[in-house]
Design an enzyme around this catalytic site. Structure first.
Site, PDB file in Angstrom:
ATOM      1  N   THR A   1       0.801  -1.218   0.000  1.00  0.00           N
ATOM      2  CA  THR A   1       0.000   0.000   0.000  1.00  0.00           C
ATOM      3  C   THR A   1       0.834   1.270   0.000  1.00  0.00           C
ATOM      4  OG1 THR A   1      -1.685  -1.237   1.199  1.00  0.00           O
ATOM      5  CG2 THR A   1      -1.909   1.157   1.187  1.00  0.00           C
TER       6      THR A   1
ATOM      7  N   HIS B   1      25.227   2.787 -32.156  1.00  0.00           N
ATOM      8  CA  HIS B   1      23.924   2.131 -32.025  1.00  0.00           C
ATOM      9  C   HIS B   1      23.225   2.066 -33.380  1.00  0.00           C
ATOM     10  CE1 HIS B   1      23.204   2.331 -27.452  1.00  0.00           C
ATOM     11  NE2 HIS B   1      24.485   2.533 -27.679  1.00  0.00           N
TER      12      HIS B   1
END
Length: 446
Positions: free
Chosen positions: A210, A334
């Protein structure tokens, strides 16, 4: 996909990266060497269910206000996406909440409709009268909540739980019992109450972090322990106060939990719970076939946009899957690898979500492979050496200021025009070569 002609600067903000990128195809099958251990017979990573709580937990988000029309639109969208359960605010919360609950129950959705109530007979009577398919009962079990919230001891909690559960069961609908603030509750108290409700036939018990204090190791240990105590299903609810909601949800499934509570964009009390999209990203990396067979992932972006508009927030730039740069690649190293095989720098395939990847080449970090790809898109021809030369020009300008796609295209076109307009002289054509003595004489005269 070619970038648009009216693209903003590469650093301009938050627009779809289609304005500054090159779409590339996906080659090769995605594989993940770090997936669930198939030898772990308790793991439910490949057979989990979702309890979607945007219309319950999400209503507790600070800026949320869902009118009936919006609730119905969201419920239909969630159902179309493929969630197993849709959880609604307690009909005891307000008269309109009750009316909305009844209206959604009458839609005839494939997803089962649940409502979330206190462990109290008045709430239970009201809930079963709305036509829901199931009731989620909750009561605080931690010392904090027992002392400062409802003020009841564990004996009272057990008696109330039994009474409510038997009443709901008598109406032939599903029932879940959950402790609130489970991870700050005494373990013996927790297991005793779960054992009690399991014996009288709940469909599932719930663990609730919670306040978002749990970490994955704690989650794994509690779920595994609970798994040895109850025979019913286990549902888990994780808040994101410490940033562990998605990791905790995944770990719970590995430990044997069956169902996870989620909400669109993770909206909920404080900073919310496990996000639907974030969990989808985690789960498809673990078992792509199962997730693709169960959920319409291409609907995720529209679903998130719908909820974002309803609660007046922007989708975060780093949101899993739908963040505006989620499948954008910028660094030259990349980009080169992605152009060869997207799996080099992607664990998720954007096509699974109806999205595309982009190579962001309008910047000083770009590499010549990305520029060569753009040259091909422009239907121009440059050799590899020429692509490297024009890349150097782009990098030089990128060191001075931010670039956009028009800048790069202009440099490429000008470079192409220069190299194609300059006569190419063959080395074997002697007369065209400058006379060496004459050249030396000219230099001397200078």
């Amino acid at each position: 996909m070619c970038a648009t002609d009216n693209a903003p600067a590469a650093n301009a903000a938050p627009e779809k990266p289609s304005n500054v990128g090159v779409e590339v195809g996906h080659t090769g099958e995605q594989t993940n060497p770090y997936g669930a251990n198939p030898a772990d017979f308790l793991s439910n990573v490949s057979k989990f269910q979702l309890i979607e709580s945007t219309l319950r937990e999400g209503e507790q988000f600070a800026s949320a206000f869902f009118d009936t029309e919006t609730k119905i639109e969201i419920a239909k969208a969630l159902d179309d996406f493929g969630v197993d359960y849709i959880e609604l605010t307690s009909p005891a919360a307000s008269e309109q909440s009750r009316s909305d609950c009844e209206a959604i129950c009458k839609l005839g959705l494939k997803a089962k409709i649940l409502t979330h109530i206190r462990c109290h007979m008045d709430d239970a009577r009201l809930a079963v009268s709305t036509g829901v398919d199931g009731v989620d009962v909750v009561i605080g079990t931690s010392q904090f909540l027992r002392q400062y919230s409802h003020g009841k001891d564990m004996n009272y909690i057990a008696q109330s739980a039994v009474e409510v559960i038997e009443f709901v069961k008598s109406h032939g609908i599903e029932i879940r019992f959950s402790s609130e603030d489970s991870f700050r509750s005494d373990l013996v108290d927790l297991l005793n109450i779960y054992r009690t409700v399991d014996k009288i036939g709940v469909n599932r018990v719930g663990i609730a972090d919670t306040v978002g204090c749990a970490n994955p190791r704690q989650v794994y240990e509690l779920v595994r322990t609970l798994k040895s105590v109850v025979s019913c299903d286990i549902e888990c609810h994780f808040h994101n106060d410490t940033g562990c909601a998605i990791a905790n949800a995944y770990t719970a499934l590995e430990a044997g939990a069956n169902l996870i509570d989620v909400s669109v964009l993770g909206i909920g009390e404080r900073n919310g719970i496990t996000s639907l999209g974030g969990l989808m990203a985690r789960m498809i990396a673990a078992d792509r076939d199962y997730v693709l067979s169960k959920y319409k992932l291409h609907k995720l972006r529209d679903l998130e946009n719908l909820v974002a508009d309803a609660v007046q927030v922007n989708i975060p730039f780093n949101n899993p899957i739908t963040g505006f740069c989620a499948f954008t690649h910028k660094a030259g190293i990349h980009a080169k690898a992605i152009l060869a095989n997207p799996s080099t720098y992607e664990i998720l395939n954007p096509a699974d979500f109806g999205l595309t990847r982009y190579i962001h080449f309008a910047n000083r970090l770009t590499g010549w492979n990305a520029i060569k790809s753009r040259v091909d898109q422009l239907n121009l021809h440059l050799t590899d050496a020429q692509c490297k030369d024009v890349t150097a020009k782009i990098k030089k300008l990128g060191d001075v200021r931010s670039l956009n796609i028009d800048d790069v295209d202009s440099i490429i076109r000008e470079f192409h025009a220069d190299v194609t307009s300059t006569p190419t002289v063959a080395a074997t054509e002697g007369p065209a070569v400058e006379d060496e003595p004459a050249a030396k004489k000219a230099k001397t005269e200078e």
